[in-house]
Write an enzyme that holds these catalytic residues in place. Sequence first.
Site, PDB file in Angstrom:
ATOM      1  N   GLU A 132       1.211   3.798   1.961  1.00 29.57           N
ATOM      2  CA  GLU A 132       1.894   4.162   3.205  1.00 29.57           C
ATOM      3  C   GLU A 132       3.197   3.373   3.359  1.00 29.57           C
ATOM      4  O   GLU A 132       4.221   3.903   3.784  1.00 29.57           O
ATOM      5  CB  GLU A 132       1.004   3.862   4.426  1.00 29.57           C
TER       6      GLU A 132
ATOM      7  N   ALA B 179     -29.609   3.329 -43.167  1.00 28.92           N
ATOM      8  CA  ALA B 179     -30.817   2.520 -43.400  1.00 28.92           C
ATOM      9  C   ALA B 179     -30.496   1.042 -43.554  1.00 28.92           C
ATOM     10  O   ALA B 179     -31.313   0.181 -43.219  1.00 28.92           O
ATOM     11  CB  ALA B 179     -31.559   3.040 -44.624  1.00 28.92           C
TER      12      ALA B 179
ATOM     13  N   CYS C 235      -1.985  -1.122   7.248  1.00 27.75           N
ATOM     14  CA  CYS C 235      -1.148   0.083   7.211  1.00 27.75           C
ATOM     15  C   CYS C 235      -1.152   0.811   8.551  1.00 27.75           C
ATOM     16  O   CYS C 235      -0.181   1.475   8.900  1.00 27.75           O
ATOM     17  CB  CYS C 235      -1.632   1.030   6.120  1.00 27.75           C
TER      18      CYS C 235
ATOM     19  N   HIS D  91       0.834  -1.196   0.000  1.00 28.97           N
ATOM     20  CA  HIS D  91       0.000   0.000   0.000  1.00 28.97           C
ATOM     21  C   HIS D  91       0.876   1.256   0.000  1.00 28.97           C
ATOM     22  O   HIS D  91       2.082   1.187   0.270  1.00 28.97           O
ATOM     23  CB  HIS D  91      -0.936  -0.015   1.204  1.00 28.97           C
TER      24      HIS D  91
HETATM   25  C1  AOF Z   1      -4.457   1.872   2.277  1.00 32.48           C
HETATM   26  N1  AOF Z   1      -3.467   2.215   1.416  1.00 32.48           N
HETATM   27  O1  AOF Z   1      -2.507   2.191  -0.580  1.00 32.48           O
HETATM   28  C2  AOF Z   1      -4.547   1.094  -0.331  1.00 32.48           C
HETATM   29  C3  AOF Z   1      -5.613   0.778   0.563  1.00 32.48           C
HETATM   30  O2  AOF Z   1      -6.125  -6.523  -0.695  1.00 32.48           O
HETATM   31  P1  AOF Z   1      -5.353  -5.426  -0.042  1.00 32.48           P
HETATM   32  O3  AOF Z   1      -4.621  -5.882   1.163  1.00 32.48           O
HETATM   33  O4  AOF Z   1      -4.478  -4.665  -1.004  1.00 32.48           O
HETATM   34  O5  AOF Z   1      -6.431  -4.386   0.536  1.00 32.48           O
HETATM   35  C4  AOF Z   1      -7.202  -3.645  -0.354  1.00 32.48           C
HETATM   36  C5  AOF Z   1      -8.102  -2.713   0.421  1.00 32.48           C
HETATM   37  O6  AOF Z   1      -7.289  -1.877   1.247  1.00 32.48           O
HETATM   38  C6  AOF Z   1      -8.864  -1.770  -0.496  1.00 32.48           C
HETATM   39  O7  AOF Z   1     -10.123  -2.251  -0.854  1.00 32.48           O
HETATM   40  C7  AOF Z   1      -8.961  -0.506   0.340  1.00 32.48           C
HETATM   41  O8  AOF Z   1     -10.018  -0.596   1.283  1.00 32.48           O
HETATM   42  C8  AOF Z   1      -7.633  -0.529   1.048  1.00 32.48           C
HETATM   43  N2  AOF Z   1      -6.636   0.059   0.152  1.00 32.48           N
HETATM   44  N3  AOF Z   1      -5.537   1.196   1.832  1.00 32.48           N
HETATM   45  O9  AOF Z   1      -4.375   2.174   3.468  1.00 32.48           O
HETATM   46  C9  AOF Z   1      -3.459   1.858   0.149  1.00 32.48           C
HETATM   47  N4  AOF Z   1      -4.556   0.686  -1.621  1.00 32.48           N
HETATM   48 ZN    ZN Z   2      -3.232  -0.281   3.689  1.00 40.88          ZN
END
Ligand code: AOF
Ligand code: ZN
Length: 330
Positions: free
Chosen positions: A47, A158, A79, A45
């Site tokens: 973060e 047509a 995260c 992600h």
């Molecule tokens: C965050 N930071 O950069 C993203 C988030 O399957 P996973 O583990 O990648 O989780 C996906 C879910 O996590 C997604 O549906 C959303 O709720 C969150 N995405 N969250 O803190 C990120 N991409």
């Molecule tokens: Zn996350």
Amino acid sequence: MREALALAVSGNSRCSPNPRVGCVLVAPGGEIVGRGYHHGAGLPHAEVNAIASAGDLARGATAVVTLEPCKHKGRTGPCTQALIDVGVSQVVFAQADPSKVAGGGLQVLTSAGIRVIGGVLADEAALINRAWTHVQLTGRPFVTIKTAMSLDGRVADAGGGPTAITGVEARTWVGQLRSEVDAVLVGTNTVVVDNPALTARAGSGALLVNQPLRVVVGKRALPTNLRIFEPTSSGTAIQIREYEPAKILSVLHDRQVQQVLVEGGSTVTSAFLKAGLVDEILWFVAPKVLGAGPVAISPLPGPLTVSVTGVEVIGHDVLIRGVPNPAPVT
Ligand code: AOF
Ligand code: ZN
């Protein structure tokens, strides 16, 4: 936050089924010491990438994120724990995470003694993940219908066969749009009559990197030599033997489709409008009068009004964007 938003959109325009997220880490003196964005499902992600780029400077920094940090362990995460472990002093986020599993990071961070401010530029952040947000809130894909008609409302001449309505610029624009959605959907009649490839192509005709799932709806058996089934085209094609829009969307939802582009024909487009399952319309009007030929929409039980959200000229054609208004209560 603007910096984090810019990072979020700097990656692949299609991050589906995950949202696009950006994060910056800001040192107490105001200097940005870490940057990261989410590259796609299964990958770290935003973060976590920002923390990795900051190294020791993450401790005591403020994390600025476009989405509320997740509190769940999915393919990666959580995260919230990564932020707590590295010792950030403060978290500022834009959009609250509307998903059932990942949402609620704010409480987790606050309980750990971290100061949290949410909602900064939240609307802008939600807009860059419009389809993803829609899926979290409604449990079905975001539906865009796209059609192209002449000044006299016709979609073919047509003869009824394939007719070029819009110019090359508009067709290139649609080719690009197809690479940004998860699925492109047409009815069996359209594939049999027009035999479209439904691929995402650049103006040169070259295939783009992201190809949508190509979906044909209807019960009619299809010849196997149609262009959508050509092995040379990237992406896959499926037939859903179903007419009802809600059931079609449920199949697409199960396949993790977040945005579907409905490209006709008139029966399928009408069915989605009738069902009240259209979230956005893209209506091209070409400056020509065909004089005869089929119209864009099969008969509807009553009139429908649209709130126009934008009008632009693309090449020689006019694109009207809008949102259908809910049918008046009778
Ligand atoms: C965050 N930071 O950069 C993203 C988030 O399957 P996973 O583990 O990648 O989780 C996906 C879910 O996590 C997604 O549906 C959303 O709720 C969150 N995405 N969250 O803190 C990120 N991409
Ligand atoms: Zn996350």
